[in-house]
Design an enzyme around this catalytic site. Structure first.
Site, PDB file in Angstrom:
ATOM      1  N   GLU A 221       0.818  -1.215   0.000  1.00  0.00           N
ATOM      2  CA  GLU A 221       0.000   0.000   0.000  1.00  0.00           C
ATOM      3  C   GLU A 221       0.855   1.270   0.000  1.00  0.00           C
ATOM      4  OE1 GLU A 221      -0.243  -2.411   2.289  1.00  0.00           O
ATOM      5  OE2 GLU A 221      -2.291  -3.196   2.348  1.00  0.00           O
TER       6      GLU A 221
ATOM      7  N   HIS B 287       9.513  -2.996   1.157  1.00  0.00           N
ATOM      8  CA  HIS B 287       9.057  -1.650   1.515  1.00  0.00           C
ATOM      9  C   HIS B 287       9.948  -0.613   0.837  1.00  0.00           C
ATOM     10  CE1 HIS B 287       7.007  -3.336   5.395  1.00  0.00           C
ATOM     11  NE2 HIS B 287       6.524  -3.837   4.281  1.00  0.00           N
TER      12      HIS B 287
ATOM     13  N   GLN C 220       2.960  -6.715   4.919  1.00  0.00           N
ATOM     14  CA  GLN C 220       1.807  -7.279   4.216  1.00  0.00           C
ATOM     15  C   GLN C 220       0.560  -6.398   4.456  1.00  0.00           C
ATOM     16  OE1 GLN C 220       3.806  -9.995   6.150  1.00  0.00           O
ATOM     17  NE2 GLN C 220       4.991  -9.629   4.312  1.00  0.00           N
TER      18      GLN C 220
ATOM     19  N   THR D 239       9.413  -7.244  -4.167  1.00  0.00           N
ATOM     20  CA  THR D 239      10.206  -8.397  -3.738  1.00  0.00           C
ATOM     21  C   THR D 239      10.435  -9.372  -4.880  1.00  0.00           C
ATOM     22  OG1 THR D 239       9.412  -8.162  -1.483  1.00  0.00           O
ATOM     23  CG2 THR D 239      10.266 -10.314  -2.056  1.00  0.00           C
TER      24      THR D 239
ATOM     25  N   LEU E  83      -2.735   8.570  -4.948  1.00  0.00           N
ATOM     26  CA  LEU E  83      -3.885   9.254  -5.552  1.00  0.00           C
ATOM     27  C   LEU E  83      -3.552   9.696  -6.974  1.00  0.00           C
ATOM     28  CD1 LEU E  83      -5.538  11.812  -3.112  1.00  0.00           C
ATOM     29  CD2 LEU E  83      -6.677  10.027  -4.407  1.00  0.00           C
TER      30      LEU E  83
END
Ligand code: GDP
Ligand code: IMO
Ligand code: MG
Length: 429
Positions: free
Chosen positions: A14, A41, A224, A300, A332
Site C-alpha cells: 500500500e 518496503h 503485508q 520483492t 492518488l
C-alpha cells in the site's frame, strides 16, 4: 510521546515503507513485528530508491533505534545482504542502534526449498514469494523452529538442525523427490551468521520496556496487509502470520495498552500480487493503465500486481479489525487520467447485497461488486504538497472514502518521494 502502529489495510504494497520512513523523523524507535523477507518496503528520496525486506523502514534516519521483534521470521542471508548494502550507502553507522530479538525464528535453507517445492507441485498455488515464510511459521507453531538465541549456542543449534533435517530431508527426498541438505553444509553457512547475529541480538522485551519508561516514541511497522492475515484474510490465499495491528503486541512483546493510534495505509485503488480472490479486479485496459501509471510490479519478486477499484467493503472491515484511527491514502496521482473513478460499496451474491466480506473464498468468487461512480479530476496531482491545492473532485473522492469507512484521512500521498506527502494530522504531534 505517543506510540503508533502502521498497518496495510488491503493486500499489501500500500506504501507502508514511504509513510514509515516519513513518520520515523518523529519517532525514537521503529519496530517490525511480523512477516519476513516476503515484505518489500520502498522508500524514495530524490532520485534514490531503497527497498527494504527485513530491516525497519526507519533505518534511513540516523540516530533512530531499528528493531526486529520476535514475531519476525528472519532470513540471515537476506539480513547480511541488506546490512552490507545499507552500509555501502552510508547508512547504519551505529551498530548499537540496530537490534534483533533473540526470540525471532530463523529462516533455514530447507524452509525456502520446501516453500518453492510445494508451490511448484500443487495445482492450487498461493503464489508465495518463495522466501520460506510459510514453512518457518509452521515450524514455529509445531515447536520445531530454531530461534536466534538457539543459533548463538553452537551445541543447541547443531542438535536442532540435526533433528530438523531428519524430517525435512525425508520430505524433500521421499515426497518431493528432490535433493536434501547436508548437516555440515548448513552448520558451516550459519557459523558466519552466528557472528553477525551475536552483534545485534538482545532481549527486545526489556529494551522496549525501558524505552516506554523513558517515554520514547515507538513506531510499529506492519508488513503485508490485513487481507493477507492468516486468520482474517482471504484464506488460504494469505501469508502465514497475523498481519493486523493485534499482532503488534505478541510480535514485539509489548502490552496491548501501549499503542495510542493505528494508522491504516491504503491505496486510492486496490492491488494484489499472487493468487486469490479480488472482487474489484480490472482485467482489461483500465487495470493495465493503473499498473503502468502506478508502476505496479512487486518490490520483492518483480511480479506484475493485479489492479482494481477501491473496495470499501474490505477497507471498512480492516478499519474495524485494526482499530484504525486515521488513514493514509496513497498513490492518488495514479488515478489522474481516469474520466470516472469507481468505489465498491457492497457485494451482490445471488439476490442479496452484503456490506461485510464473506467468510469463505467461494463467496468472494461468487460476488458481484456494486459500484458508486465519481467524476475524475483529470489533472496531475503529482507532488502536490497542500490539501488546498487538490482539485475539488479529489477532495470529494477523499470525503467519500471517509464517509464510507467512518474514519478520517490524516495523510495523503501524491507521489513516491518522501516529500510528496500532505499531512492533515501528524499522529506523533
Ligand atoms: P509497501 O510494501 O506497503 O511498503 O509498498 P511497496 O513499496 O511495495 O509499494 C508501493 C510503491 O508505490 C512503491 O514503489 C512506492 O515508491 C510507490 N508509492 C508510494 N506512494 C506513492 C504515491 O503516492 N504515488 C506514486 N505514484 N507512487 C507511490
Ligand atoms: P509488503 O510488506 C504484497 C503475498 C504473496 C502471496 C501471499 C503468501 O511489501 O506489503 P508468502 O511468501 O508470504 O507465503 O506469500 O502473500 N505477499 C505479499 N503481497 N505485499 C507483501 O508484503 C507481501 N508479502 C506476501 O504474494 O500471495
Ligand atoms: Mg511491498
Amino acid at each position: 510521546m505517543a506510540n503508533i502502529g502502521v498497518v496495510g489495510i488491503q493486500w499489501g504494497d500500500e506504501g507502508k515503507g514511504k509513510i514509515i520512513d516519513f513518520l520515523s523523523a518523529y519517532a525514537d524507535v521503529i519496530v517490525r513485528f511480523q512477516g519476513g523477507a516476503n515484505a518489500g518496503h520502498t522508500i524514495v528520496i530524490g532520485d534514490k530508491k531503497t527497498i527494504l525486506h527485513l530491516i525497519p523502514s526507519g533505518i534511513l534516519h540516523e540516530g533512530k533505534y531499528c528493531v526486529i521483534g520476535n514475531g519476525v521470521v528472519l532470513d540471515p542471508e537476506v539480513l547480511e545482504k541488506e546490512i552490507t548494502e545499507l552500509k555501502k550507502l552510508g547508512y547504519m553507522k551505529d551498530d548499537k542502534k540496530f537490534l534483533i530479538s533473540g526470540l525471532a525464528h530463523l529462516i533455514m535453507p530447507y524452509h525456502k526449498k520446501l516453500d518453492q517445492l510445494k508451490e511448484s507441485r500443487v495445482t492450487k498455488k498461493i503464489g508465495t514469494t518463495g522466501r520460506g515464510i510459510g514453512p518457518a511459521y509452521e515450524d514455529r507453531t509445531s515447536r520445531a523452529g530454531i530461534r536466534v538465541v538457539d543459533l548463538l549456542n553452537k551445541k543447541v543449534f547443531r542438535e536442532k538442525v540435526r533433528e530438523n533435517l531428519e524430517v525435512k530431508n525425508f520430505l524433500i527426498r521421499r515426497y518431493y523427490k528432490d535433493e536434501g541438505f547436508k548437516l555440515m553444509d548448513i552448520l558451516k553457512k550459519y557459523d558466519g551468521y552466528r557472528k553477525l547475529l551475536k552483534k545485534y541480538s538482545m532481549d527486545v522485551v526489556s529494551f522496549l520496556e525501558t524505552c516506554m519508561a523513558k517515554k520514547k516514541a515507538i513506531l510499529f511497522e506492519g508488513a503485508q496487509g490485513t487481507f493477507l492475515d492468516v486468520d482474517h484474510g482471504t484464506y488460504p490465499y494469505v501469508t502465514s502470520s497475523n498481519t493486523m495491528a493485534g499482532n503488534i503486541f505478541a510480535g514485539s512483546g509489548v502490552p496491548p495498552t501501549c499503542v495510542d493510534y493505528i494508522l491504516g495505509i491504503c491505496k486510492a485503488y486496490t492491488t494484489r500480487v499472487g493468487e486469490g480472490p479480488f472482487p474489484t479486479e480490472l482485467s482489461g485496459p483500465e487495470g493495465d493503465l493503473m499498473r503502468k501509471i502506478g508502476d505496479e510490479y512487486g518490490s520483492t519478486t518483480g511480479r506484475p500486481r493485479r489492479c482494481g477499484w477501491f473496495d470499501a467493503v474490505l477497507a471498512k472491515r480492516s478499519v474495524y479489525l485494526n482499530g484504525i484511527k486515521g488513514l493514509s491514502i496513497m498513490k492518488l496521482d495514479v488515478l489522474d487520467g481516469f474520466e470516472k473513478i469507481k468505489l465498491c460499496t457492497s457485494y451482490k451474491i445471488g439476490k442479496k447485497y452484503y456490506t461485510e466480506p464473506p467468510m469463505d473464498v467461494t463467496g468472494y468468487y461468487k460476488c458481484e461488486p456494486q459500484y458508486e461512480e465519481m467524476d475524475g479530476w483529470k489533472t496531475s496531482l503529482r507532488d502536490i504538497k497542500t490539501y488546498e491545492d487538490l482539485p475539488l473532485n479529489t477532495k470529494k473522492y477523499l470525503k467519500r472514502i471517509e464517509e464510507l469507512l467512518n474514519v478520517k484521512v490524516d495523510i495523503i500521498s501524491t507521489g513516491p518521494d518522501r516529500n510528496s506527502t500532505i499531512i492533515l494530522h501528524n499522529p506523533f504531534r
